[in-house]
Write an enzyme that holds these catalytic residues in place. Structure first.
Site, PDB file in Angstrom:
ATOM      1  CD  GLU A 107      -3.060   0.844   0.267  1.00  0.00           C
ATOM      2  OE1 GLU A 107      -2.428   1.593  -0.509  1.00  0.00           O
ATOM      3  OE2 GLU A 107      -4.268   0.952   0.442  1.00  0.00           O
ATOM      4  CG  ASP A 108      -0.919   4.729  -1.652  1.00  0.00           C
ATOM      5  OD1 ASP A 108      -1.638   4.009  -0.937  1.00  0.00           O
ATOM      6  OD2 ASP A 108      -1.386   5.585  -2.431  1.00  0.00           O
ATOM      7  CG  ASP A 111      -6.306   8.570   6.008  1.00  0.00           C
ATOM      8  OD1 ASP A 111      -6.234   8.907   7.196  1.00  0.00           O
ATOM      9  OD2 ASP A 111      -6.899   9.265   5.164  1.00  0.00           O
ATOM     10  CE  LYS A 139      -2.718  10.911   5.482  1.00  0.00           C
ATOM     11  NZ  LYS A 139      -3.878  11.508   4.786  1.00  0.00           N
ATOM     12  CG  PHE A 160      -4.145  15.577   1.078  1.00  0.00           C
ATOM     13  CD1 PHE A 160      -4.811  14.362   0.947  1.00  0.00           C
ATOM     14  CD2 PHE A 160      -3.705  16.225  -0.072  1.00  0.00           C
ATOM     15  CE1 PHE A 160      -5.039  13.808  -0.305  1.00  0.00           C
ATOM     16  CE2 PHE A 160      -3.946  15.678  -1.329  1.00  0.00           C
ATOM     17  CZ  PHE A 160      -4.604  14.466  -1.444  1.00  0.00           C
ATOM     18  CB  ILE A 161       1.399  13.710   1.719  1.00  0.00           C
ATOM     19  CG1 ILE A 161       0.911  12.264   1.873  1.00  0.00           C
ATOM     20  CG2 ILE A 161       1.751  14.294   3.078  1.00  0.00           C
ATOM     21  CD1 ILE A 161       2.008  11.313   2.212  1.00  0.00           C
ATOM     22  CG  ASP A 167      -4.286  10.641  -6.553  1.00  0.00           C
ATOM     23  OD1 ASP A 167      -4.184   9.781  -5.664  1.00  0.00           O
ATOM     24  OD2 ASP A 167      -5.379  11.022  -7.008  1.00  0.00           O
ATOM     25  NE  ARG A 173      -2.444   8.262  -9.482  1.00  0.00           N
ATOM     26  CZ  ARG A 173      -3.133   7.894  -8.402  1.00  0.00           C
ATOM     27  NH1 ARG A 173      -2.498   7.549  -7.308  1.00  0.00           N
ATOM     28  NH2 ARG A 173      -4.444   7.882  -8.408  1.00  0.00           N
TER      29      ARG A 173
HETATM   30  P1  IMP Z   1      -7.790   4.506   3.900  1.00  0.00           P
HETATM   31  O1  IMP Z   1      -8.705   3.501   3.262  1.00  0.00           O
HETATM   32  O2  IMP Z   1      -8.546   5.632   4.568  1.00  0.00           O
HETATM   33  O3  IMP Z   1      -6.755   3.900   4.805  1.00  0.00           O
HETATM   34  O4  IMP Z   1      -7.060   5.271   2.739  1.00  0.00           O
HETATM   35  C1  IMP Z   1      -6.139   4.677   1.953  1.00  0.00           C
HETATM   36  C2  IMP Z   1      -6.099   5.245   0.567  1.00  0.00           C
HETATM   37  O5  IMP Z   1      -6.512   6.619   0.498  1.00  0.00           O
HETATM   38  C3  IMP Z   1      -4.654   5.225   0.126  1.00  0.00           C
HETATM   39  O6  IMP Z   1      -4.366   4.035  -0.532  1.00  0.00           O
HETATM   40  C4  IMP Z   1      -4.575   6.432  -0.764  1.00  0.00           C
HETATM   41  O7  IMP Z   1      -4.928   6.048  -2.090  1.00  0.00           O
HETATM   42  C5  IMP Z   1      -5.600   7.396  -0.229  1.00  0.00           C
HETATM   43  N1  IMP Z   1      -4.973   8.388   0.668  1.00  0.00           N
HETATM   44  C6  IMP Z   1      -4.993   8.418   2.009  1.00  0.00           C
HETATM   45  N2  IMP Z   1      -4.328   9.479   2.501  1.00  0.00           N
HETATM   46  C7  IMP Z   1      -3.854  10.152   1.427  1.00  0.00           C
HETATM   47  C8  IMP Z   1      -3.054  11.352   1.267  1.00  0.00           C
HETATM   48  O8  IMP Z   1      -2.639  12.034   2.225  1.00  0.00           O
HETATM   49  N3  IMP Z   1      -2.760  11.701  -0.009  1.00  0.00           N
HETATM   50  C9  IMP Z   1      -3.190  10.998  -1.099  1.00  0.00           C
HETATM   51  N4  IMP Z   1      -3.924   9.874  -0.991  1.00  0.00           N
HETATM   52  C10 IMP Z   1      -4.258   9.458   0.249  1.00  0.00           C
HETATM   53 MG    MG Z   2      -4.053   3.677  -2.490  1.00  0.00          MG
END
Ligand code: IMP
Ligand code: MG
Length: 183
Positions: A107-108, A111, A139, A160-161, A167, A173
């Site tokens: 995963e990137d 969050d 995070k 937010f990054i 992206d 990206r």
């Molecule tokens: P989660 O499901 O809330 O954990 O979010 C995960 C996905 O949201 C990541 O795989 C990203 O694609 C996107 N994401 C979460 N935080 C950021 C951010 O700060 N910048 C850009 N994309 C984010």
């Molecule tokens: Mg993602």
């Protein structure tokens, strides 16, 4: 490298230079190389890249991993603009025929963790032997799910990054450093 960049209507400032990202990936790759040293050609590990955000991280990992592995991908999305929608959309599901396999989710960023929960659910249905999470970023003040995150390259505050695969509405990206929203 630029100190500030603009994407769509927003300005971002430099946050993590590429060389720091690469060092963090080196460390995570070392751990994976130790933990998966017993993978074999007949039983290779599965590196499961979550598109689109994790492509650069997955490519950088691939260059550093020395055990037998297969690369696979799935595509899930939950972000719109600079915030999570709370709903995970599966554009391309986790591949079939993963029964008995050891899967490393790449995963990137984690969050809320909604994406990881959805992926783990799909992997359980596939009856995998083992599924671990490897994320470039976490995070940590936001993540409250029970799923253990086995490999975390870097922890960041709730900001937010963009960059290094991440992206803002599809832009950013292809920037090699990570930038944070300047507010
Ligand atoms: P989660 O499901 O809330 O954990 O979010 C995960 C996905 O949201 C990541 O795989 C990203 O694609 C996107 N994401 C979460 N935080 C950021 C951010 O700060 N910048 C850009 N994309 C984010
Ligand atoms: Mg993602």
């Amino acid at each position: 490298m630029e100190n500030k960049i603009t994407l769509h209507d927003k300005t971002f400032k430099l946050f993590i230079p590429n060389e720091d990202i690469e060092k963090a990936i080196d460390a995570v790759a070392d751990r994976l190389n130790q933990d998966y040293a017993d993978a074999t050609d007949r039983n290779p590990a599965i590196l499961l890249c979550t598109l689109n955000g994790a492509v650069i991280f997955a490519a950088e990992l691939l260059k550093r991993l020395h055990f037998p592995l297969e690369l696979k991908a799935c595509k899930l999305s939950s972000y719109q603009g600079t915030a999570s929608t709370g709903v995970v959309k599966t554009d391309v599901p986790v591949p079939a025929q993963l029964e008995g396999r050891r899967v490393i989710i790449v995963e990137d960023i984690v969050d809320t963790g909604n994406t990881i929960v959805a992926m783990m659910g799909q992997l359980q249905e596939r009856k995998v032997q083992d599924a671990r999470v490897c994320t470039l970023l976490l995070k940590k003040d936001v993540y409250k799910k029970d799923i253990h995150l086995d490999y975390v390259a870097m922890e960041i505050p709730n900001r937010f990054i963009v960059g290094f695969g991440l992206d803002y509405d599809e832009l950013g990206r292809n920037i090699k450093d990570i930038y944070v929203l300047d507010d």
